[in-house]
Design a protein around this motif. Structure first.
Motif, PDB file in Angstrom:
ATOM      1  N   LEU A  94       0.817  -1.214   0.000  1.00  0.00           N
ATOM      2  CA  LEU A  94       0.000   0.000   0.000  1.00  0.00           C
ATOM      3  C   LEU A  94       0.851   1.265   0.000  1.00  0.00           C
ATOM      4  O   LEU A  94       0.408   2.308  -0.478  1.00  0.00           O
ATOM      5  CB  LEU A  94      -0.945  -0.002   1.201  1.00  0.00           C
ATOM      6  CG  LEU A  94      -2.028  -1.089   1.180  1.00  0.00           C
ATOM      7  CD1 LEU A  94      -2.847  -1.047   2.467  1.00  0.00           C
ATOM      8  CD2 LEU A  94      -2.935  -0.937  -0.027  1.00  0.00           C
ATOM      9  N   ASN A  95       2.072   1.183   0.545  1.00  0.00           N
ATOM     10  CA  ASN A  95       2.952   2.352   0.490  1.00  0.00           C
ATOM     11  C   ASN A  95       3.249   2.751  -0.954  1.00  0.00           C
ATOM     12  O   ASN A  95       3.190   3.920  -1.325  1.00  0.00           O
ATOM     13  CB  ASN A  95       4.267   2.060   1.234  1.00  0.00           C
ATOM     14  CG  ASN A  95       4.053   1.887   2.717  1.00  0.00           C
ATOM     15  OD1 ASN A  95       3.267   2.604   3.321  1.00  0.00           O
ATOM     16  ND2 ASN A  95       4.746   0.933   3.305  1.00  0.00           N
TER      17      ASN A  95
ATOM     18  N   ALA B 109     -10.221  -7.508   6.092  1.00  0.00           N
ATOM     19  CA  ALA B 109      -9.778  -6.154   6.403  1.00  0.00           C
ATOM     20  C   ALA B 109      -8.825  -6.148   7.593  1.00  0.00           C
ATOM     21  O   ALA B 109      -8.349  -5.098   8.007  1.00  0.00           O
ATOM     22  CB  ALA B 109     -10.982  -5.275   6.718  1.00  0.00           C
ATOM     23  N   ARG B 110      -8.530  -7.333   8.127  1.00  0.00           N
ATOM     24  CA  ARG B 110      -7.787  -7.423   9.392  1.00  0.00           C
ATOM     25  C   ARG B 110      -6.386  -6.837   9.274  1.00  0.00           C
ATOM     26  O   ARG B 110      -5.999  -5.934  10.011  1.00  0.00           O
ATOM     27  CB  ARG B 110      -7.745  -8.873   9.856  1.00  0.00           C
ATOM     28  CG  ARG B 110      -7.223  -9.035  11.286  1.00  0.00           C
ATOM     29  CD  ARG B 110      -7.458 -10.441  11.790  1.00  0.00           C
ATOM     30  NE  ARG B 110      -7.062 -10.558  13.186  1.00  0.00           N
ATOM     31  CZ  ARG B 110      -7.818 -10.185  14.210  1.00  0.00           C
ATOM     32  NH1 ARG B 110      -8.988  -9.646  13.995  1.00  0.00           N
ATOM     33  NH2 ARG B 110      -7.390 -10.319  15.447  1.00  0.00           N
ATOM     34  N   LYS B 111      -5.597  -7.369   8.349  1.00  0.00           N
ATOM     35  CA  LYS B 111      -4.228  -6.886   8.218  1.00  0.00           C
ATOM     36  C   LYS B 111      -4.189  -5.486   7.604  1.00  0.00           C
ATOM     37  O   LYS B 111      -3.283  -4.711   7.892  1.00  0.00           O
ATOM     38  CB  LYS B 111      -3.404  -7.850   7.377  1.00  0.00           C
ATOM     39  CG  LYS B 111      -3.033  -9.130   8.120  1.00  0.00           C
ATOM     40  CD  LYS B 111      -2.062  -9.979   7.315  1.00  0.00           C
ATOM     41  CE  LYS B 111      -1.600 -11.186   8.120  1.00  0.00           C
ATOM     42  NZ  LYS B 111      -0.670 -12.050   7.329  1.00  0.00           N
ATOM     43  N   LEU B 112      -5.149  -5.178   6.771  1.00  0.00           N
ATOM     44  CA  LEU B 112      -5.170  -3.845   6.175  1.00  0.00           C
ATOM     45  C   LEU B 112      -5.375  -2.779   7.242  1.00  0.00           C
ATOM     46  O   LEU B 112      -4.766  -1.720   7.204  1.00  0.00           O
ATOM     47  CB  LEU B 112      -6.283  -3.754   5.133  1.00  0.00           C
ATOM     48  CG  LEU B 112      -6.129  -4.656   3.906  1.00  0.00           C
ATOM     49  CD1 LEU B 112      -7.337  -4.514   2.996  1.00  0.00           C
ATOM     50  CD2 LEU B 112      -4.856  -4.325   3.150  1.00  0.00           C
ATOM     51  N   LYS B 113      -6.231  -3.068   8.227  1.00  0.00           N
ATOM     52  CA  LYS B 113      -6.496  -2.095   9.283  1.00  0.00           C
ATOM     53  C   LYS B 113      -5.239  -1.790  10.096  1.00  0.00           C
ATOM     54  O   LYS B 113      -5.007  -0.662  10.494  1.00  0.00           O
ATOM     55  CB  LYS B 113      -7.583  -2.617  10.227  1.00  0.00           C
ATOM     56  CG  LYS B 113      -8.970  -2.574   9.636  1.00  0.00           C
ATOM     57  CD  LYS B 113     -10.044  -2.651  10.699  1.00  0.00           C
ATOM     58  CE  LYS B 113      -9.844  -3.796  11.652  1.00  0.00           C
ATOM     59  NZ  LYS B 113     -10.960  -3.928  12.609  1.00  0.00           N
TER      60      LYS B 113
ATOM     61  N   GLY C 108      -1.898   0.322   8.052  1.00  0.00           N
ATOM     62  CA  GLY C 108      -1.848   1.699   7.574  1.00  0.00           C
ATOM     63  C   GLY C 108      -2.635   1.953   6.317  1.00  0.00           C
ATOM     64  O   GLY C 108      -2.188   2.674   5.434  1.00  0.00           O
ATOM     65  N   THR C 109      -3.838   1.349   6.228  1.00  0.00           N
ATOM     66  CA  THR C 109      -4.689   1.646   5.084  1.00  0.00           C
ATOM     67  C   THR C 109      -5.012   3.132   5.036  1.00  0.00           C
ATOM     68  O   THR C 109      -5.328   3.677   3.998  1.00  0.00           O
ATOM     69  CB  THR C 109      -5.998   0.835   5.180  1.00  0.00           C
ATOM     70  OG1 THR C 109      -5.668  -0.537   5.308  1.00  0.00           O
ATOM     71  CG2 THR C 109      -6.852   1.002   3.948  1.00  0.00           C
ATOM     72  N   ASN C 110      -4.886   3.842   6.206  1.00  0.00           N
ATOM     73  CA  ASN C 110      -5.174   5.271   6.200  1.00  0.00           C
ATOM     74  C   ASN C 110      -4.260   6.030   5.272  1.00  0.00           C
ATOM     75  O   ASN C 110      -4.519   7.167   4.972  1.00  0.00           O
ATOM     76  CB  ASN C 110      -4.975   5.943   7.568  1.00  0.00           C
ATOM     77  CG  ASN C 110      -5.307   5.062   8.683  1.00  0.00           C
ATOM     78  OD1 ASN C 110      -6.018   4.138   8.471  1.00  0.00           O
ATOM     79  ND2 ASN C 110      -4.845   5.376   9.830  1.00  0.00           N
ATOM     80  N   LEU C 111      -3.154   5.415   4.874  1.00  0.00           N
ATOM     81  CA  LEU C 111      -2.269   6.075   3.916  1.00  0.00           C
ATOM     82  C   LEU C 111      -3.028   6.446   2.646  1.00  0.00           C
ATOM     83  O   LEU C 111      -2.653   7.389   1.953  1.00  0.00           O
ATOM     84  CB  LEU C 111      -1.107   5.151   3.546  1.00  0.00           C
ATOM     85  CG  LEU C 111      -0.055   4.891   4.643  1.00  0.00           C
ATOM     86  CD1 LEU C 111       0.932   3.856   4.166  1.00  0.00           C
ATOM     87  CD2 LEU C 111       0.656   6.186   4.987  1.00  0.00           C
ATOM     88  N   LEU C 112      -4.084   5.699   2.356  1.00  0.00           N
ATOM     89  CA  LEU C 112      -4.843   5.963   1.142  1.00  0.00           C
ATOM     90  C   LEU C 112      -6.106   6.769   1.421  1.00  0.00           C
ATOM     91  O   LEU C 112      -6.956   6.903   0.538  1.00  0.00           O
ATOM     92  CB  LEU C 112      -5.228   4.638   0.463  1.00  0.00           C
ATOM     93  CG  LEU C 112      -4.064   3.703   0.112  1.00  0.00           C
ATOM     94  CD1 LEU C 112      -4.591   2.498  -0.653  1.00  0.00           C
ATOM     95  CD2 LEU C 112      -3.000   4.410  -0.689  1.00  0.00           C
TER      96      LEU C 112
ATOM     97  N   ASP D 145     -13.925  -8.738  10.642  1.00  0.00           N
ATOM     98  CA  ASP D 145     -12.784  -8.362   9.808  1.00  0.00           C
ATOM     99  C   ASP D 145     -12.679  -9.233   8.563  1.00  0.00           C
ATOM    100  O   ASP D 145     -12.226  -8.777   7.508  1.00  0.00           O
ATOM    101  CB  ASP D 145     -11.479  -8.459  10.600  1.00  0.00           C
ATOM    102  CG  ASP D 145     -11.337  -7.340  11.617  1.00  0.00           C
ATOM    103  OD1 ASP D 145     -12.070  -6.343  11.517  1.00  0.00           O
ATOM    104  OD2 ASP D 145     -10.484  -7.470  12.529  1.00  0.00           O
ATOM    105  N   THR D 146     -13.073 -10.502   8.683  1.00  0.00           N
ATOM    106  CA  THR D 146     -13.016 -11.396   7.532  1.00  0.00           C
ATOM    107  C   THR D 146     -14.347 -11.426   6.783  1.00  0.00           C
ATOM    108  O   THR D 146     -14.557 -12.266   5.899  1.00  0.00           O
ATOM    109  CB  THR D 146     -12.613 -12.820   7.959  1.00  0.00           C
ATOM    110  OG1 THR D 146     -13.451 -13.274   9.033  1.00  0.00           O
ATOM    111  CG2 THR D 146     -11.168 -12.861   8.426  1.00  0.00           C
ATOM    112  N   LEU D 147     -15.254 -10.512   7.155  1.00  0.00           N
ATOM    113  CA  LEU D 147     -16.454 -10.189   6.373  1.00  0.00           C
ATOM    114  C   LEU D 147     -17.486 -11.299   6.322  1.00  0.00           C
ATOM    115  O   LEU D 147     -18.344 -11.318   5.441  1.00  0.00           O
ATOM    116  CB  LEU D 147     -16.049  -9.769   4.946  1.00  0.00           C
ATOM    117  CG  LEU D 147     -14.979  -8.683   4.901  1.00  0.00           C
ATOM    118  CD1 LEU D 147     -14.390  -8.567   3.505  1.00  0.00           C
ATOM    119  CD2 LEU D 147     -15.553  -7.343   5.341  1.00  0.00           C
TER     120      LEU D 147
END
Length: 382
Positions: free
Chosen positions: A81-82, A102-106, A109-113, A222-224
């Motif tokens: 994502l960086n 969404a677990r690992k994304l949370k 640093g998904t906020n980077l996007l 998180d795994t929807l």
């Protein structure tokens, strides 16, 4: 069979999340056939990018400034994502980032996007998407996850789906330390489908700590595969329930975890239908913005309840779901009790009977097909 999905292609970068087998990859191939594609389930590619993260940037540099780049199973390498952020900001590339968790994304640093990528979610097939192929009995028995629905042997595929979930989502991400406890928890949580959450009771039945149960429920979200529905605080001169209710994303998944493979029984049909209706509401809201918030309402000192209360700005629509095939006046008790809710513009009972009509006190009684048409036409509010 390839069904036309409700999902539409945004004009800018987006995350598309959804449980495994829901059709994310199939859909993105159909709408972005010429995009540059990275499938992180390809172990060779995954290993190369894991060893040399800068390789991703070098490969993406071959894309033109307005091209699309698809990264499938992005949660396997959230460090990418960086570079995604840099490519969006510096070159205007557009990314479709697909994931089943969404677990690992949370935590990565998904906020980077933030502000640079939309967040969308794909749900199991809706009645609108299935069209003439829709059958309520089959939907409640097997669910409508495309991986299962399209299989010639739906029962066998559904039975293996829970194992796929454990293997691919839980073990692969090392989401839990005590896998045995989580395995015991799953069927207990499936029994709580469409019920108020009682973490202490779940912990007792699964043989784990109450704090562990809270963590397990977060993993489901998180795994929807499940969601919590909050209680509405309407303050209608009664004490109101505050515990959230637990709903699984698909009725077939509920049955698979409980190891129920035969026809749907009368005892389970009510909860499965209630969860199915919530799934339809959530799926249509994702793409049509039907409501701003959804909750349930129930006074603590009576057995009445309203399954779903939708809010859009200052208006409300209340929906009660019944699995019976014949209308009974008891169906409207909860809807009459919530009649004084400010901004309440419509009250609806959804049932399995064939006849649509309106009661003397203006409660709409709808068969399932009427609900599906109303959702497709944005007719919930008027």
């Amino acid at each position: 069979m390839l069904y036309e999905r409700l999902t539409t292609l945004p004009s800018r970068s987006f995350f598309l999340l959804g449980l495994r087998g829901v059709g994310k990859s199939t859909w993105v191939r159909s709408v972005l056939p010429s995009a540059m594609r990275f499938d992180l389930l390809d172990e060779a590619l995954f290993t190369d990018l894991l060893a040399d993260p800068a390789l991703f940037g070098r490969m993406v540099s071959a894309a033109g400034p307005d091209d699309w780049v698809v990264v499938d199973e992005v949660q396997r390498l959230p460090s990418l994502l960086n570079e995604v952020h840099r490519q969006i900001a510096d070159r205007g590339l557009r990314f479709a980032l697909l994931g089943s968790s969404a677990r690992k994304l949370k935590s990565a640093g998904t906020n980077l996007l933030a502000g640079r990528a939309l967040r969308k979610e794909m749900h199991p097939l809706t009645a609108a998407e299935l069209g003439d192929d829709f059958d309520l009995d089959d939907a409640l028995r097997y669910g409508t996850i495309p991986l299962v629905w399209d299989a010639p042997d739906r029962g066998e595929v559904l039975a293996s789906y829970a194992q796929l979930y454990l293997r691919e989502e839980i073990r692969a991400e090392a989401a839990v330390r005590n896998l045995a406890g989580f395995v015991r928890f799953l069927p207990v949580a499936a029994l709580m489908h469409a019920q108020s959450l009682n973490s202490a009771a779940i912990a007792r039945d699964a043989g784990v700590a109450r704090s562990t149960v809270e963590g397990y429920i977060e993993i489901l979200e998180d795994t929807l595969v499940a969601t919590r529905l909050g209680a509405l605080e309407a303050r209608l001169r009664v004490r109101e329930r505050r515990r959230p209710k637990l709903y699984w994303a698909d009725p077939g998944l509920v049955r698979a975890l409980k190891r129920q493979s035969g026809p749907v029984t009368a005892e389970e049909r009510g909860a499965l239908l209630e969860g199915w209706v919530l799934g339809q509401l959530r799926a249509h809201n994702e793409h049509q913005h039907l409501y701003d918030e959804i909750a349930y309402w129930a006074p603590t000192e009576s057995r009445i309840e309203v399954d779903f209360v939708l809010r859009r700005e200052d208006q409300h629509t209340a929906i009660e779901v019944k699995a019976a095939e014949r209308y009974n006046t008891s169906f409207v008790k909860g809807l009459r009790a919530i009649a004084d809710l400010p901004g309440l513009t419509r009250r609806i009972v959804v049932y399995r009977g064939p006849r649509a009509f309106r009661t003397e006190d203006e409660v709409d009684i709808w068969p399932i097909d009427t609900l599906h048409r109303a959702l497709a036409e944005d007719g919930i509010w008027h």
